[in-house]
Design a protein around this motif. Structure first.
Motif, PDB file in Angstrom:
ATOM      1  N   ARG A   1       1.196  -6.332   4.254  1.00 41.19           N
ATOM      2  CA  ARG A   1       2.374  -6.948   4.875  1.00 41.19           C
ATOM      3  C   ARG A   1       2.585  -8.358   4.322  1.00 41.19           C
ATOM      4  NH1 ARG A   1       6.824  -5.223   6.636  1.00 41.19           N
ATOM      5  NH2 ARG A   1       7.328  -5.747   8.738  1.00 41.19           N
ATOM      6  N   GLU A   2       1.500  -9.122   4.191  1.00 43.98           N
ATOM      7  CA  GLU A   2       1.589 -10.483   3.652  1.00 43.98           C
ATOM      8  C   GLU A   2       2.125 -10.477   2.215  1.00 43.98           C
ATOM      9  OE1 GLU A   2      -2.307 -12.227   3.989  1.00 43.98           O
ATOM     10  OE2 GLU A   2      -2.191 -12.321   6.168  1.00 43.98           O
ATOM     11  N   LEU A   3       1.743  -9.456   1.452  1.00 42.60           N
ATOM     12  CA  LEU A   3       2.199  -9.328   0.066  1.00 42.60           C
ATOM     13  C   LEU A   3       3.574  -8.693  -0.042  1.00 42.60           C
ATOM     14  CD1 LEU A   3      -1.161  -8.124  -1.519  1.00 42.60           C
ATOM     15  CD2 LEU A   3      -0.095 -10.364  -1.792  1.00 42.60           C
ATOM     16  N   LYS A   4       4.159  -8.356   1.119  1.00 45.55           N
ATOM     17  CA  LYS A   4       5.480  -7.720   1.204  1.00 45.55           C
ATOM     18  C   LYS A   4       5.548  -6.387   0.462  1.00 45.55           C
ATOM     19  CE  LYS A   4       7.655 -12.156   1.832  1.00 45.55           C
ATOM     20  NZ  LYS A   4       8.227 -12.316   3.099  1.00 45.55           N
ATOM     21  N   ILE A   5       4.422  -5.681   0.452  1.00 47.48           N
ATOM     22  CA  ILE A   5       4.379  -4.339  -0.120  1.00 47.48           C
ATOM     23  C   ILE A   5       4.856  -3.330   0.928  1.00 47.48           C
ATOM     24  CG2 ILE A   5       2.852  -2.543  -1.038  1.00 47.48           C
ATOM     25  CD1 ILE A   5       1.231  -4.804  -2.331  1.00 47.48           C
ATOM     26  N   ILE A   6       4.550  -3.628   2.193  1.00 52.45           N
ATOM     27  CA  ILE A   6       5.059  -2.786   3.286  1.00 52.45           C
ATOM     28  C   ILE A   6       5.831  -3.654   4.244  1.00 52.45           C
ATOM     29  CG2 ILE A   6       3.265  -1.058   3.085  1.00 52.45           C
ATOM     30  CD1 ILE A   6       1.977  -2.261   5.600  1.00 52.45           C
TER      31      ILE A   6
ATOM     32  N   GLU B   1      -2.871   3.958  -8.494  1.00 53.92           N
ATOM     33  CA  GLU B   1      -2.759   2.565  -8.924  1.00 53.92           C
ATOM     34  C   GLU B   1      -3.359   1.625  -7.874  1.00 53.92           C
ATOM     35  OE1 GLU B   1      -1.446   1.452 -11.862  1.00 53.92           O
ATOM     36  OE2 GLU B   1      -1.225   3.558 -12.433  1.00 53.92           O
ATOM     37  N   ILE B   2      -3.961   0.563  -8.348  1.00 49.86           N
ATOM     38  CA  ILE B   2      -4.539  -0.449  -7.454  1.00 49.86           C
ATOM     39  C   ILE B   2      -3.403  -1.247  -6.827  1.00 49.86           C
ATOM     40  CG2 ILE B   2      -5.930  -2.547  -7.349  1.00 49.86           C
ATOM     41  CD1 ILE B   2      -7.580  -1.345  -9.683  1.00 49.86           C
ATOM     42  N   ILE B   3      -3.447  -1.387  -5.510  1.00 46.53           N
ATOM     43  CA  ILE B   3      -2.415  -2.146  -4.817  1.00 46.53           C
ATOM     44  C   ILE B   3      -2.954  -3.412  -4.166  1.00 46.53           C
ATOM     45  CG2 ILE B   3      -0.923  -0.195  -4.371  1.00 46.53           C
ATOM     46  CD1 ILE B   3      -2.089  -0.198  -1.471  1.00 46.53           C
ATOM     47  N   LEU B   4      -4.268  -3.480  -4.025  1.00 43.76           N
ATOM     48  CA  LEU B   4      -4.855  -4.598  -3.296  1.00 43.76           C
ATOM     49  C   LEU B   4      -6.316  -4.749  -3.678  1.00 43.76           C
ATOM     50  CD1 LEU B   4      -4.457  -6.595  -0.839  1.00 43.76           C
ATOM     51  CD2 LEU B   4      -5.232  -4.722   0.607  1.00 43.76           C
ATOM     52  N   VAL B   5      -6.772  -5.987  -3.774  1.00 46.63           N
ATOM     53  CA  VAL B   5      -8.200  -6.258  -3.963  1.00 46.63           C
ATOM     54  C   VAL B   5      -8.678  -6.923  -2.681  1.00 46.63           C
ATOM     55  CG1 VAL B   5      -9.940  -7.470  -5.315  1.00 46.63           C
ATOM     56  CG2 VAL B   5      -7.949  -6.475  -6.456  1.00 46.63           C
ATOM     57  N   LEU B   6      -9.595  -6.261  -2.026  1.00 51.40           N
ATOM     58  CA  LEU B   6     -10.092  -6.728  -0.735  1.00 51.40           C
ATOM     59  C   LEU B   6     -11.596  -6.927  -0.835  1.00 51.40           C
ATOM     60  CD1 LEU B   6      -9.048  -7.229   2.159  1.00 51.40           C
ATOM     61  CD2 LEU B   6      -9.599  -4.862   2.654  1.00 51.40           C
ATOM     62  N   ASP B   7     -12.047  -8.156  -0.663  1.00 52.71           N
ATOM     63  CA  ASP B   7     -13.473  -8.484  -0.779  1.00 52.71           C
ATOM     64  C   ASP B   7     -14.037  -8.027  -2.123  1.00 52.71           C
ATOM     65  OD1 ASP B   7     -13.468  -9.583   1.803  1.00 52.71           O
ATOM     66  OD2 ASP B   7     -13.943  -7.637   2.698  1.00 52.71           O
ATOM     67  N   LYS B   8     -13.308  -8.338  -3.191  1.00 49.08           N
ATOM     68  CA  LYS B   8     -13.686  -8.009  -4.573  1.00 49.08           C
ATOM     69  C   LYS B   8     -13.742  -6.499  -4.828  1.00 49.08           C
ATOM     70  CE  LYS B   8     -16.168 -12.302  -5.244  1.00 49.08           C
ATOM     71  NZ  LYS B   8     -17.417 -12.923  -5.656  1.00 49.08           N
ATOM     72  N   GLU B   9     -13.144  -5.713  -3.957  1.00 49.51           N
ATOM     73  CA  GLU B   9     -13.105  -4.254  -4.101  1.00 49.51           C
ATOM     74  C   GLU B   9     -11.654  -3.817  -4.297  1.00 49.51           C
ATOM     75  OE1 GLU B   9     -13.985  -0.276  -1.431  1.00 49.51           O
ATOM     76  OE2 GLU B   9     -14.569  -2.228  -0.669  1.00 49.51           O
ATOM     77  N   PRO B  10     -11.337  -3.245  -5.466  1.00 51.49           N
ATOM     78  CA  PRO B  10      -9.965  -2.785  -5.694  1.00 51.49           C
ATOM     79  C   PRO B  10      -9.654  -1.535  -4.861  1.00 51.49           C
ATOM     80  CG  PRO B  10     -11.333  -2.258  -7.572  1.00 51.49           C
ATOM     81  CD  PRO B  10     -12.191  -3.039  -6.617  1.00 51.49           C
ATOM     82  N   LEU B  11      -8.480  -1.535  -4.260  1.00 52.88           N
ATOM     83  CA  LEU B  11      -8.068  -0.409  -3.434  1.00 52.88           C
ATOM     84  C   LEU B  11      -6.805   0.212  -3.999  1.00 52.88           C
ATOM     85  CD1 LEU B  11      -8.470  -2.006   0.106  1.00 52.88           C
ATOM     86  CD2 LEU B  11     -10.091  -0.562  -1.095  1.00 52.88           C
ATOM     87  N   THR B  12      -6.809   1.526  -4.126  1.00 51.21           N
ATOM     88  CA  THR B  12      -5.625   2.252  -4.565  1.00 51.21           C
ATOM     89  C   THR B  12      -4.835   2.687  -3.332  1.00 51.21           C
ATOM     90  OG1 THR B  12      -6.744   4.384  -4.514  1.00 51.21           O
ATOM     91  CG2 THR B  12      -6.844   3.140  -6.596  1.00 51.21           C
TER      92      THR B  12
END
Length: 60
Positions: free
Chosen positions: A55-60, A21-32
């Motif tokens: 960390r900012e998204l409080k995922i970790i 599952e995608i957890i983050l989009v970084l520089d228009k690149e989805p990261l699982t």
């Protein structure tokens, strides 16, 4: 515990099917979770940004 250790601990507890599952989009690149894990375990430059954003998204 630092961000890297926290991420690795959380990753280990995530079910295998959710790691795609995608957890983050970084520089228009989805990261699982799997892509983030590879970056973090290899301690790349991008891994620091990934950990900071998670960390900012409080995922970790």
């Amino acid at each position: 515990m630092n961000l890297r250790e926290t991420f690795l601990k959380i990753y280990a507890d995530i079910p295998l099917n959710l790691r795609k599952e995608i957890i983050l989009v970084l520089d228009k690149e989805p990261l699982t979770w799997n892509v983030a894990y590879i970056e973090v375990t290899n301690t790349t430059v991008k891994s620091k940004l990934i950990l900071k954003k998670l960390r900012e998204l409080k995922i970790i």
